[in-house]
Write an enzyme that holds these catalytic residues in place. Sequence first.
Site, PDB file in Angstrom:
ATOM      1  N   GLU A 127       0.867  -1.185   0.000  1.00 21.60           N
ATOM      2  CA  GLU A 127       0.000   0.000   0.000  1.00 21.60           C
ATOM      3  C   GLU A 127       0.903   1.235   0.000  1.00 21.60           C
ATOM      4  OE1 GLU A 127      -2.582  -0.155   3.395  1.00 21.60           O
ATOM      5  OE2 GLU A 127      -3.327  -2.154   2.890  1.00 21.60           O
ATOM      6  N   THR A 158       1.624  -6.588  -9.276  1.00 16.03           N
ATOM      7  CA  THR A 158       1.975  -7.285 -10.520  1.00 16.03           C
ATOM      8  C   THR A 158       0.783  -8.127 -10.960  1.00 16.03           C
ATOM      9  OG1 THR A 158       4.254  -7.416  -9.787  1.00 16.03           O
ATOM     10  CG2 THR A 158       3.626  -8.895 -11.574  1.00 16.03           C
ATOM     11  N   GLN A 279      42.441  -9.883 -22.066  1.00 18.82           N
ATOM     12  CA  GLN A 279      42.340 -10.418 -20.712  1.00 18.82           C
ATOM     13  C   GLN A 279      41.311  -9.681 -19.849  1.00 18.82           C
ATOM     14  OE1 GLN A 279      45.956 -10.459 -18.245  1.00 18.82           O
ATOM     15  NE2 GLN A 279      45.793 -12.664 -18.302  1.00 18.82           N
ATOM     16  N   GLU A 363       9.257  -8.037  -3.633  1.00 24.29           N
ATOM     17  CA  GLU A 363       9.218  -9.187  -2.711  1.00 24.29           C
ATOM     18  C   GLU A 363      10.269  -9.041  -1.600  1.00 24.29           C
ATOM     19  OE1 GLU A 363       8.074 -12.980  -4.125  1.00 24.29           O
ATOM     20  OE2 GLU A 363       7.181 -12.154  -5.941  1.00 24.29           O
ATOM     21  N   THR A 365      13.033  -5.700  -0.383  1.00 27.77           N
ATOM     22  CA  THR A 365      14.274  -5.099  -0.891  1.00 27.77           C
ATOM     23  C   THR A 365      15.487  -5.889  -0.378  1.00 27.77           C
ATOM     24  OG1 THR A 365      14.454  -3.719   1.068  1.00 27.77           O
ATOM     25  CG2 THR A 365      13.259  -2.757  -0.809  1.00 27.77           C
TER      26      THR A 365
END
Length: 385
Positions: A127, A158, A279, A363, A365
């Site tokens: 929220e 989502t 390299q 989901e 941080t």
Amino acid sequence: MNIELSEEQRMIQAVAREFAEKEVRPIACAIDREARFPRETVRRMGELGLMGIAIPEAYGGSGGDTVAYALALEEVARVCASHAVIMSVNNSLYCDPVWKCGSEEQKERFLTPFASGQKLGCFCLTEPEAGSDARNQNVLAVRDGDGYRLGGRKIFVTNGREAHVALVFAQTDRARAHHGISAFLVEKGTPGFSVAKIEDKLGIRASDTAELVFDDCPVPAAHRLGEEGQGFKIAMATLDGGRIGIAAQALGIAAGAYELSVAYARERKSFGVPIARHQMVQWMLADMATAIDAARLLVWRAAALKDAGAPFGAEAAMAKLFASEMAMRVTTDAIQVHGGYGYIKEYQVERYFRDAKITQIYEGTSQIQKLVIARHLLAGPAPAH
Ligand code: CAA
């Protein structure tokens, strides 16, 4: 220790790889550019059994396990992180809690069509004032006869616009703080339930991220998931599993960017030789490959623990923390290997770079993963010397 994959796990991995290469790769750049939700390929993910991988076949799923789920997600994310998050939310944030906490009637209505991919689910916890502080829920569910009336707003959801059912967390008893949070299954089309906004995002642009509004929205008591007051625990336990999915997504994003970098380094010439002969480029590729493998082992460990029924919250948080930070580093280096071309959309690595960023945020941080890991460590016995 055995890290051999089973035949079934390899099979799901192969199905996901073939689908991603043949059906998603040709559209991945366009749907990102147009921020277009890929309905047709999401429907195909359902047909291929990718939308409820670890859900039993009796409930429309594929009857696989979490390792198979992580393998499939990595394959899809290697090609398109938007497809991966759509898949991950339906699998682990929607189907998993309905399977674990739903009654048989609820599973019939709210699980089988979703695990089989005919319908899509979403998870509404965040929220405006409840992000990392997830317990600060302000959406209210007030008792009304044999049901509830929901009021308030959820953001950053989502699948929010496309989903047929939203798993919504709301306060049923504010006085009990997080013990007063309950979970509800709210169907699209319920009066008072609307999509207020679709976010315009940096990455995962083909997935929809919505603000949902509940305005005096009636929800029958039969659509409450679990008992009153169990909602916060359901959300937290669900996120433990969800974090394995996001770790696998981050892993796939990194693997995809790395593969593009190796191909480019073999082809692009400077100072008369392919840049892969220099390299300093080799070092970048070696660091990328090593970090990707390390992340993969962490993802597999967390998934295998979940499958074994062992505690896995700390391991899932470690996998997500490491894989998402690694994905950001690897995609940054992928642009560096490509030089100026890496900055240009045609070469695709900039999409991987933009997509990687969200894995450090949603989901939980990276900072929240560290908090979860530290709490687990400190709650357990002192480490052996
Ligand atoms: N499983 C079960 N229960 C758990 C749990 C878990 N993993 N973690 C905590 N709980 C329980 C605790 O046991 C405790 O219960 P009691 O009070 O009965 O003892 C209760 O939950 C509260 O726990 P904490 O005191 O640890 O809670 P807290 O307020 O300190 O915060 C937090 C915990 C880890 C910070 C949590 O708020 C959190 O995970 N925040 C991040 C939220 C998040 O990940 N949001 C993602 C949104 S979804 C999303 O991004 C989806 C998408 O679009 C892809």
